[in-house]
Motif scaffolding. Structure first.
Motif, short mmCIF file in Angstrom:
data_model
loop_
_atom_site.label_atom_id
_atom_site.label_comp_id
_atom_site.label_asym_id
_atom_site.label_seq_id
_atom_site.Cartn_x
_atom_site.Cartn_y
_atom_site.Cartn_z
N MET A 1 -6.91 10.03 -14.20
CA MET A 1 -7.58 8.86 -13.64
C MET A 1 -6.96 8.42 -12.33
SD MET A 1 -8.19 5.12 -15.40
CE MET A 1 -9.59 5.68 -16.39
N LYS A 2 -7.78 8.26 -11.32
CA LYS A 2 -7.36 7.64 -10.07
C LYS A 2 -7.28 6.13 -10.31
CE LYS A 2 -9.36 9.09 -6.28
NZ LYS A 2 -10.38 9.30 -5.21
N ILE A 3 -6.20 5.50 -9.87
CA ILE A 3 -6.00 4.07 -10.10
C ILE A 3 -5.52 3.41 -8.81
CG2 ILE A 3 -3.75 4.64 -11.18
CD1 ILE A 3 -3.96 1.96 -12.68
N TRP A 4 -6.33 2.48 -8.30
CA TRP A 4 -6.03 1.79 -7.05
C TRP A 4 -5.91 0.29 -7.27
CZ3 TRP A 4 -9.87 3.71 -2.68
CH2 TRP A 4 -9.63 5.06 -2.42
N ASN A 5 -5.11 -0.34 -6.39
CA ASN A 5 -5.09 -1.79 -6.26
C ASN A 5 -5.48 -2.12 -4.82
OD1 ASN A 5 -2.51 -4.15 -5.54
ND2 ASN A 5 -4.50 -4.65 -6.40
N LEU A 6 -6.56 -2.87 -4.64
CA LEU A 6 -7.00 -3.32 -3.32
C LEU A 6 -7.00 -4.83 -3.29
CD1 LEU A 6 -10.10 -0.98 -2.73
CD2 LEU A 6 -7.74 -0.62 -1.97
N GLY A 7 -6.82 -5.40 -2.09
CA GLY A 7 -6.86 -6.85 -1.99
C GLY A 7 -6.41 -7.32 -0.62
N ILE A 8 -6.33 -8.63 -0.48
CA ILE A 8 -5.92 -9.23 0.78
C ILE A 8 -4.41 -9.44 0.80
CG2 ILE A 8 -8.15 -10.32 1.21
CD1 ILE A 8 -6.90 -12.96 0.18
N ALA A 9 -3.87 -9.55 2.00
CA ALA A 9 -2.43 -9.77 2.18
C ALA A 9 -2.20 -10.54 3.46
CB ALA A 9 -1.68 -8.44 2.22
N GLY A 10 -1.13 -11.32 3.49
CA GLY A 10 -0.73 -11.99 4.72
C GLY A 10 -0.06 -11.01 5.65
N GLY A 11 -0.30 -11.14 6.96
CA GLY A 11 0.26 -10.21 7.93
C GLY A 11 1.39 -10.82 8.74
N ASN A 12 2.33 -9.96 9.13
CA ASN A 12 3.47 -10.40 9.95
C ASN A 12 3.78 -9.34 11.00
OD1 ASN A 12 5.69 -12.18 10.62
ND2 ASN A 12 7.04 -10.62 9.73
N MET A 13 2.74 -8.70 11.55
CA MET A 13 2.93 -7.64 12.54
C MET A 13 2.24 -8.01 13.84
SD MET A 13 2.28 -4.25 10.17
CE MET A 13 0.71 -4.84 9.54
N ALA A 14 2.86 -7.61 14.94
CA ALA A 14 2.24 -7.83 16.25
C ALA A 14 1.05 -6.88 16.42
CB ALA A 14 3.26 -7.59 17.35
#
Length: 288
Positions: A69-82
């Motif tokens: 089984m392929k198992i993924w976690n997707l979602g939003i995240a806060g960014g701290n990159m230029a």
């Protein structure tokens, strides 16, 4: 039959609508949706709920099913990159749990229309660069120097998933939703962002795992190696660990021959400790 984990319903909604999954009737705590070809699971925010959701879902499956089984976690995240924008998508190749300072290393995605990769730091609370209200954990600039993306679920997902699923089946992808300004995204904003990356990810989601179309490991490589090592009487745990290392090498070098072990060494094996040394030396070659 792949599985996809989200923390929030708003993250999952575009996928639920696209796949037309329906709720699975079960006695567990977490929402699980299913159709004939996929599972979608919603854990709620936080690494502990995510880890529990993975464990509950895994308990519904046979070991054979989990291995395929392929198992993924997707979602939003806060960014701290230029030089990044809201909506940019990244695959995650390193996760740090901020509370424990423990690091995890997901397998790299070998082929994707999304080429960017970065690290993810999982916090126990929402994170902000500035003081807004007590719901946010304020992080100082010095602490942020090595942090690219932040979330609340990544480490819990990966630690739990790696207990039940092969590492090469697991992937984590995150979309930048904010830049740690100390505010929460609205549900419709999250849905819109996740919907914007759905179509290309959906194609990749439905691509079989590289070894599932023709599992050369199971049909050719492993049977040959098992015959060569038959006299060594490997334990089932040793076989499992060696097979994982062999698959690791083969996936990254599909056209290269498997590096052979030191075949002179077995002649000197007189104990379980000697056998472990023999296997450790071989696995070192496979992971070089």
């Amino acid at each position: 039959m792949p599985s996809l984990f989200f923390a929030l319903l708003s993250e999952a909604k575009p996928w639920i609508q696209k796949t037309k999954v329906t709720p699975l009737s079960h006695s567990g705590k977490f929402r699980i949706y299913q159709n004939e070809s996929t599972y979608i699971i919603i854990s709620g925010p936080g690494k502990i709920p995510m880890a529990l959701a993975v464990s509950e879902f895994a308990s519904l499956l046979s070991k054979e099913t989990r291995n395929q089984m392929k198992i993924w976690n997707l979602g939003i995240a806060g960014g701290n990159m230029a030089k990044t924008n809201v909506g940019d998508f990244y695959w995650i190749h390193k996760i740090r749990d901020f509370a424990s300072q423990k690091d995890y290393y997901p397998e790299r995605i070998q082929s994707s229309s999304f080429k960017k990769e970065t690290n993810l730091t999982t916090f126990d609370r929402p994170v902000s660069k500035v003081q807004t209200d007590n719901r946010f954990q304020v992080i100082q600039e010095k602490e942020l120097e090595t942090i690219s993306l932040v979330d609340m679920e990544g480490s819990g997902f990966f630690e739990a998933a790696s207990l039940y699923f092969p590492l090469e089946n697991i992937a984590i992808g995150k979309q930048i939703s904010d830049f740690l300004e100390g505010r929460f995204c609205k549900e419709n904003q999250v849905e819109e962002m996740m919907g914007s990356i759905l179509d290309p990810l959906f194609e990749e989601w439905n691509t079989p795992l590289p070894w599932m179309e023709e599992d050369v490991m199971e049909t050719k490589i492993w049977p040959d190696i098992s015959r060569r090592l038959a006299n060594l009487r490997l334990t089932e745990t040793m076989k499992h660990d060696l097979k994982k290392s062999l698959r690791f090498f083969h996936l990254r070098n599909p056209n290269a021959p498997i590096p052979p072990p030191d075949m002179g060494f077995p002649q000197t094996i007189k104990s379980k400790s000697d056998l472990k040394l023999f296997l450790a030396g071989w696995k070192e070659k496979l992971h070089a």
